[in-house]
Design a protein around this motif. Structure first.
Motif, PDB file in Angstrom:
ATOM      1  N   THR A 121       0.831  -1.193   0.000  1.00 19.98           N
ATOM      2  CA  THR A 121       0.000   0.000   0.000  1.00 19.98           C
ATOM      3  C   THR A 121       0.869   1.248   0.000  1.00 19.98           C
ATOM      4  O   THR A 121       0.601   2.202  -0.719  1.00 19.98           O
ATOM      5  N   ALA A 124       2.303   1.546  -3.463  1.00 25.04           N
ATOM      6  CA  ALA A 124       1.301   1.881  -4.474  1.00 25.04           C
ATOM      7  C   ALA A 124       0.958   3.360  -4.468  1.00 25.04           C
ATOM      8  O   ALA A 124       0.506   3.892  -5.469  1.00 25.04           O
ATOM      9  N   THR A 125       1.173   4.052  -3.352  1.00 23.52           N
ATOM     10  CA  THR A 125       0.845   5.466  -3.298  1.00 23.52           C
ATOM     11  C   THR A 125       1.972   6.338  -3.813  1.00 23.52           C
ATOM     12  O   THR A 125       1.812   7.539  -3.918  1.00 23.52           O
ATOM     13  N   ALA A 160       4.353   7.500 -10.303  1.00 25.57           N
ATOM     14  CA  ALA A 160       4.646   6.623 -11.433  1.00 25.57           C
ATOM     15  C   ALA A 160       6.124   6.761 -11.776  1.00 25.57           C
ATOM     16  O   ALA A 160       6.740   7.809 -11.561  1.00 25.57           O
ATOM     17  N   CYS A 174       4.680   3.564 -15.377  1.00 24.53           N
ATOM     18  CA  CYS A 174       3.775   2.578 -14.784  1.00 24.53           C
ATOM     19  C   CYS A 174       2.797   3.272 -13.853  1.00 24.53           C
ATOM     20  O   CYS A 174       3.152   4.237 -13.180  1.00 24.53           O
ATOM     21  N   GLY A 175       1.585   2.765 -13.806  1.00 20.90           N
ATOM     22  CA  GLY A 175       0.573   3.277 -12.900  1.00 20.90           C
ATOM     23  C   GLY A 175       0.679   2.606 -11.539  1.00 20.90           C
ATOM     24  O   GLY A 175       1.594   1.812 -11.280  1.00 20.90           O
ATOM     25  N   ASN A 176      -0.276   2.899 -10.699  1.00 19.76           N
ATOM     26  CA  ASN A 176      -0.311   2.292  -9.367  1.00 19.76           C
ATOM     27  C   ASN A 176      -0.649   0.812  -9.466  1.00 19.76           C
ATOM     28  O   ASN A 176      -1.326   0.382 -10.393  1.00 19.76           O
ATOM     29  N   SER A 177      -0.195   0.055  -8.486  1.00 17.09           N
ATOM     30  CA  SER A 177      -0.467  -1.381  -8.471  1.00 17.09           C
ATOM     31  C   SER A 177      -1.795  -1.642  -7.769  1.00 17.09           C
ATOM     32  O   SER A 177      -2.335  -0.786  -7.070  1.00 17.09           O
ATOM     33  N   GLY A 178      -2.312  -2.831  -7.989  1.00 17.53           N
ATOM     34  CA  GLY A 178      -3.554  -3.246  -7.351  1.00 17.53           C
ATOM     35  C   GLY A 178      -3.551  -4.754  -7.147  1.00 17.53           C
ATOM     36  O   GLY A 178      -2.765  -5.468  -7.769  1.00 17.53           O
ATOM     37  N   ARG A 189      -0.006  -4.510 -12.108  1.00 19.58           N
ATOM     38  CA  ARG A 189       0.357  -3.130 -12.451  1.00 19.58           C
ATOM     39  C   ARG A 189       0.294  -2.999 -13.964  1.00 19.58           C
ATOM     40  O   ARG A 189       0.611  -3.935 -14.683  1.00 19.58           O
ATOM     41  N   VAL A 192      -6.638  -2.370 -13.131  1.00 21.08           N
ATOM     42  CA  VAL A 192      -5.784  -1.234 -12.823  1.00 21.08           C
ATOM     43  C   VAL A 192      -5.678  -0.428 -14.110  1.00 21.08           C
ATOM     44  O   VAL A 192      -5.770  -0.973 -15.209  1.00 21.08           O
ATOM     45  N   HIS A 203      -3.894   3.115 -16.352  1.00 26.75           N
ATOM     46  CA  HIS A 203      -2.762   4.036 -16.510  1.00 26.75           C
ATOM     47  C   HIS A 203      -3.037   4.877 -17.752  1.00 26.75           C
ATOM     48  O   HIS A 203      -3.592   4.380 -18.729  1.00 26.75           O
TER      49      HIS A 203
END
Length: 160
Positions: free
Chosen positions: A15, A18-19, A22, A46-50, A58, A152, A154
């Motif tokens: 967590t 993830a915050t 990128a 890359c965007g945030n992971s989930g 991701r 997720v 992006h």
């Protein structure tokens, strides 16, 4: 440390990761010997992971000039407990989509089955070309019975 505590620590750490922002990694742009022109630089973000299907996911994008290719990354959500058996292979159903924001065109969608073992898996989407200044939004969903996808996303802008 029992498995539940280890999972809680792993999720808390993810967590925090993830915050974060990128990431961007530009590739080298060598100068052509005979022409004197430069090769377009590839920029990866890359965007945030989930969490999807009990796995960390991701979505990343590689942008080179006026082309973009999204790819999804699937990995373990945390380390296995010491002494536990290797994680079982999972059959995944992945969905990747890319849409040109504001164009009115339907999104490009790709459904692809994949087998996940305990090593990181990369699922590549189709390559798209668009005019400079276009914003492209991608989504990556992973499902494995009994879990439904929680995609997720992006977004990148082609700056050419």
């Amino acid at each position: 440390m029992n498995r539940l505590a280890l999972l809680a620590v792993g999720v808390a750490g993810l967590t925090v990761l993830a915050t974060g922002p990128a990431t961007a990694t530009p590739a080298a742009a060598p100068v052509g010997a005979a022409t004197g022109r430069t090769t377009p630089t590839t920029v990866t973000t890359c965007g945030n992971s989930g969490l999807q299907a009990g796995l960390l996911t991701r979505l990343c994008a590689e942008v080179t000039g006026d082309t973009v290719q999204f790819y999804g990354v699937v990995s373990l959500a945390g380390p296995p407990s010491p002494g536990s058996p290797a994680p079982a292979t999972k059959e995944l159903s992945t969905t990747m989509s890319a849409e040109f924001v504001g164009s009115g065109a339907p999104p490009l969608t790709q459904d692809k089955p994949a087998l996940f073992t305990s090593t990181t898996l990369e699922v590549r989407g189709p390559v798209s070309t668009a005019p400079c200044g276009t914003t492209v939004r991608g989504a990556f969903g992973v499902a494995s019975y009994p879990w439904a996808p929680r995609p997720v996303a992006h977004e990148v802008t082609l700056t050419c």
